[in-house]
Design a protein around this motif. Structure first.
Motif, mmCIF file in Angstrom:
data_model
loop_
_atom_site.group_PDB
_atom_site.id
_atom_site.type_symbol
_atom_site.label_atom_id
_atom_site.label_comp_id
_atom_site.label_asym_id
_atom_site.label_seq_id
_atom_site.Cartn_x
_atom_site.Cartn_y
_atom_site.Cartn_z
ATOM 1 N N GLY A 1 46.758 35.786 44.733
ATOM 2 C CA GLY A 1 47.073 34.680 45.619
ATOM 3 C C GLY A 1 46.210 34.722 46.862
ATOM 4 N N VAL A 2 46.777 34.341 48.001
ATOM 5 C CA VAL A 2 46.049 34.384 49.267
ATOM 6 C C VAL A 2 46.504 35.620 50.036
ATOM 7 N N SER A 3 45.530 36.411 50.498
ATOM 8 C CA SER A 3 45.820 37.689 51.146
ATOM 9 C C SER A 3 45.244 37.742 52.555
ATOM 10 N N ALA A 4 45.810 38.650 53.349
ATOM 11 C CA ALA A 4 45.248 39.013 54.645
ATOM 12 C C ALA A 4 44.690 40.418 54.549
ATOM 13 N N LEU A 5 43.464 40.625 55.032
ATOM 14 C CA LEU A 5 42.899 41.957 55.192
ATOM 15 C C LEU A 5 43.007 42.325 56.663
ATOM 16 N N THR A 6 43.312 43.590 56.944
ATOM 17 C CA THR A 6 43.509 43.991 58.331
ATOM 18 C C THR A 6 42.651 45.184 58.713
ATOM 19 N N ASP A 7 42.426 45.323 60.006
ATOM 20 C CA ASP A 7 41.920 46.545 60.620
ATOM 21 C C ASP A 7 43.106 47.108 61.382
ATOM 22 N N ASP A 8 43.638 48.241 60.924
ATOM 23 C CA ASP A 8 44.943 48.721 61.370
ATOM 24 C C ASP A 8 45.960 47.640 60.975
ATOM 25 N N THR A 9 46.578 46.959 61.911
ATOM 26 C CA THR A 9 47.525 45.900 61.534
ATOM 27 C C THR A 9 47.064 44.523 62.021
ATOM 28 N N THR A 10 45.812 44.430 62.470
ATOM 29 C CA THR A 10 45.270 43.160 62.960
ATOM 30 C C THR A 10 44.471 42.463 61.869
ATOM 31 N N VAL A 11 44.769 41.196 61.624
ATOM 32 C CA VAL A 11 44.127 40.439 60.553
ATOM 33 C C VAL A 11 42.653 40.213 60.880
ATOM 34 N N THR A 12 41.782 40.535 59.921
ATOM 35 C CA THR A 12 40.345 40.313 60.085
ATOM 36 C C THR A 12 39.809 39.242 59.143
ATOM 37 N N VAL A 13 40.450 39.069 57.981
ATOM 38 C CA VAL A 13 40.007 38.100 56.975
ATOM 39 C C VAL A 13 41.226 37.557 56.246
ATOM 40 N N LEU A 14 41.197 36.259 55.948
ATOM 41 C CA LEU A 14 42.150 35.645 55.025
ATOM 42 C C LEU A 14 41.361 35.191 53.816
ATOM 43 N N GLY A 15 41.877 35.431 52.612
ATOM 44 C CA GLY A 15 41.103 35.074 51.431
ATOM 45 C C GLY A 15 41.937 34.707 50.233
ATOM 46 N N SER A 16 41.408 33.807 49.412
ATOM 47 C CA SER A 16 42.020 33.419 48.143
ATOM 48 C C SER A 16 40.926 32.972 47.193
ATOM 49 N N PRO A 17 41.072 33.310 45.899
ATOM 50 C CA PRO A 17 42.011 34.267 45.303
ATOM 51 C C PRO A 17 41.626 35.692 45.689
ATOM 52 N N MET A 18 42.642 36.565 45.745
ATOM 53 C CA MET A 18 42.415 37.952 46.112
ATOM 54 C C MET A 18 43.581 38.791 45.580
ATOM 55 N N PRO A 19 43.350 39.606 44.542
ATOM 56 C CA PRO A 19 44.462 40.345 43.949
ATOM 57 C C PRO A 19 44.834 41.583 44.748
ATOM 58 N N VAL A 20 46.097 41.938 44.688
ATOM 59 C CA VAL A 20 46.616 43.165 45.287
ATOM 60 C C VAL A 20 47.054 44.110 44.184
ATOM 61 N N ASN A 21 46.684 45.362 44.316
ATOM 62 C CA ASN A 21 47.081 46.420 43.367
ATOM 63 C C ASN A 21 46.568 46.179 41.944
ATOM 64 N N ALA A 22 45.420 45.519 41.829
ATOM 65 C CA ALA A 22 44.770 45.417 40.527
ATOM 66 C C ALA A 22 44.096 46.760 40.224
ATOM 67 N N THR A 23 44.162 47.190 38.988
ATOM 68 C CA THR A 23 43.626 48.496 38.643
ATOM 69 C C THR A 23 42.476 48.437 37.650
ATOM 70 N N SER A 24 42.089 47.245 37.233
ATOM 71 C CA SER A 24 40.973 47.154 36.295
ATOM 72 C C SER A 24 40.199 45.873 36.528
ATOM 73 N N GLY A 25 38.889 45.940 36.286
ATOM 74 C CA GLY A 25 38.028 44.770 36.382
ATOM 75 C C GLY A 25 37.932 44.233 37.794
ATOM 76 N N CYS A 26 37.400 43.006 37.899
ATOM 77 C CA CYS A 26 37.258 42.353 39.209
ATOM 78 C C CYS A 26 38.356 41.340 39.382
#
Length: 267
Positions: free
Chosen positions: A242-267
């Motif tokens: 879905g759409v995710s936030a990437l952070t530096d510590d707890t501050t948002v640096t990037v918002l992105g979609s699509p962007m998987p969380v906890n994927a363990t294989s492939g891209c």
């Protein structure tokens, strides 16, 4: 989806954007060709009054006074780029081969407006169905008319926000930490703000009602971080998308979609 979730992801996003801004538009760069439908109809007058853009899980929503002016699907590259061109003016543009912008970066044409919002129009639509990948790098961008347009993700989350409480309340399957062996003290996070891009539709009929109820609980947990309906469902190779936030510590640096969380294989 074409990005592997890793700390390098955020770095690659920013580096690719800087490259776009530095190189400008190469000769002969093509307009996006993939389109699922005609460009949504919206007059120049209404478009000129847009004061906010929200990156949702599967679309880009242009708003005026918290009301939707136009909602363009991320399955439609031509419409996405066309509307942003009309609203924000001419972008910096570059063409990329797969991997040029970092691990799993897609082949296609990348458009960046004001160093704030970047759209990668894919040469070939991804398996999930998206024809673009979108990254928001700032909290606002200047429009063609000179006014400022606010940029956000779901729940009003913006680049620069401290989302410590949201991170704490997000279900484990919808967040991941980076940059530290100590999971209680990570240096960066990826947090899923809104789920989308469901690639499990063809398996729906094979699942029990208990499975589907479990999915409903997880969906509520993703949409409302204060919910108690949270459970750990690690083990799905595709992760949660879905759409995710990437952070530096707890501050948002990037918002992105699509962007998987906890994927363990492939891209």
């Amino acid at each position: 989806m074409t990005f592997r979730p890793s700390l390098a992801l955020g770095v690659a996003v920013l580096a690719a954007s800087a490259t776009v801004l530095a190189t400008g538009a190469p000769a002969g760069a093509a307009e996006p060709t993939q389109t699922a439908s005609s460009t949504p109809s919206v007059s120049n007058g209404k478009l000129k009054r847009v004061d906010a853009i929200e990156l949702s899980a599967e679309s880009l929503v242009l708003e005026r006074d918290d009301r939707t002016v136009v909602d363009v699907s991320m399955r439609d590259a031509r419409s996405t780029v066309s509307l942003l061109n009309r609203l924000l003016g001419t972008p910096s543009r570059t063409q990329t081969a797969e991997g040029d912008g970092g691990a799993c970066f897609p082949a296609g044409t990348t458009y960046t407006w004001g160093g704030a919002i970047r759209v990668a129009a894919l040469a070939t639509p991804a398996e999930l169905g998206n024809a673009v990948e979108i990254r928001v790098l700032r909290d606002e961008v200047r429009s063609r008319s000179g006014s400022m347009v606010e940029l956000s993700g779901p729940h009003g989350v913006q680049v620069g926000d401290d989302i410590e409480r949201r991170i704490e309340r997000t279900a484990p399957e919808d967040r991941m930490s980076f940059g530290s062996d100590d999971s209680d003290d990570p240096s960066a996070w990826q947090v899923l703000l809104q789920r989308g891009w469901d690639d499990t539709e063809q398996r729906t009929d094979d699942r029990s009602s208990d499975d589907r109820s479990s999915d409903d609980r997880r969906a509520r947990a993703a949409s409302d971080p204060d919910t108690d309906d949270a459970e750990d469902t690690r083990g799905d190779d595709a992760g949660r998308n879905g759409v995710s936030a990437l952070t530096d510590d707890t501050t948002v640096t990037v918002l992105g979609s699509p962007m998987p969380v906890n994927a363990t294989s492939g891209c």
